[in-house]
Design an enzyme around this catalytic site. Structure first.
Site, PDB file in Angstrom:
ATOM      1  N   LYS A   1       0.826  -1.215   0.000  1.00 42.65           N
ATOM      2  CA  LYS A   1       0.000   0.000   0.000  1.00 42.65           C
ATOM      3  C   LYS A   1       0.858   1.263   0.000  1.00 42.65           C
ATOM      4  O   LYS A   1       0.570   2.232   0.681  1.00 42.65           O
ATOM      5  CB  LYS A   1      -0.935  -0.015   1.211  1.00 42.65           C
ATOM      6  CG  LYS A   1      -1.862  -1.216   1.231  1.00 42.65           C
ATOM      7  CD  LYS A   1      -2.788  -1.187   2.418  1.00 42.65           C
ATOM      8  CE  LYS A   1      -3.664  -2.415   2.510  1.00 42.65           C
ATOM      9  NZ  LYS A   1      -4.421  -2.750   1.333  1.00 42.65           N
ATOM     10  N   CYS A   2       1.907   1.254  -0.773  1.00 41.04           N
ATOM     11  CA  CYS A   2       2.887   2.341  -0.808  1.00 41.04           C
ATOM     12  C   CYS A   2       2.830   3.034  -2.173  1.00 41.04           C
ATOM     13  O   CYS A   2       2.460   2.424  -3.176  1.00 41.04           O
ATOM     14  CB  CYS A   2       4.274   1.743  -0.573  1.00 41.04           C
ATOM     15  SG  CYS A   2       5.649   2.905  -0.659  1.00 41.04           S
TER      16      CYS A   2
END
Length: 160
Positions: A35-36
């Site tokens: 989730k970057c």
């Protein structure tokens, strides 16, 4: 130079091994997060692996939740995410801490012996390991898998 071959690691499927299993190969170690902002690098990492794997290159992905809590999933969820969204076929490992009190011995060795030394700054930082298991390069998160800086360093090590 620090040698990483004796460092114990666990695969994403829970199998105990050491980095010595990769001796004789050029390895790129990357701390991953699902989730970057850099998560799209998964595609480039898989392309890098496919491009060089037949020349003795391995890519070793270590999920890490130390930066912005951007890897909250279980190992099973992480593996599913990487394979279904990015077709990742490179080796994935157990989630580790790249910094802090619970820092994994691998990252303690990498960050104290790579040039420059110091904590991993964010997700998708990359460490290049030679065929003799020595740390030979460190690349920040902003260095993409397809960058000439990284591919040139990999090609140099493969030719060594």
């Amino acid at each position: 130079m620090a040698n990483v071959s004796d460092i114990a690691v666990k695969t994403i499927d829970g199998v105990d091994t050491t980095l010595g299993a990769y001796a004789g190969k050029v390895a790129l170690i990357v701390n991953l997060a699902s989730k970057c902002g850099y998560t799209k690098q998964y595609s480039g990492l898989e392309e890098l692996y496919q491009k060089y794997k037949d020349q003795g290159f391995v890519l070793l992905g270590f999920p890490c939740n130390d930066y912005g809590a951007q890897e909250p999933g279980t190992n099973e969820e992480i593996k599913k995410f990487a394979t279904e969204n990015y077709g990742a076929t490179f080796d994935l490992f157990d989630k580790v801490h790249a910094k802090g009190a619970g820092q994994h011995p691998l990252y303690a060795t990498l960050t104290s012996n790579a040039d420059p030394t110091g904590d991993v700054a964010w997700n998708f930082e990359k460490f290049l390991i030679s065929k003799t298991s020595e740390i030979v390069g460190r690349f920040g998160s902003g260095v993409t898998p397809e960058s000439a800086e990284l591919t040139g360093a990999i090609e140099k090590q493969l030719a060594a």
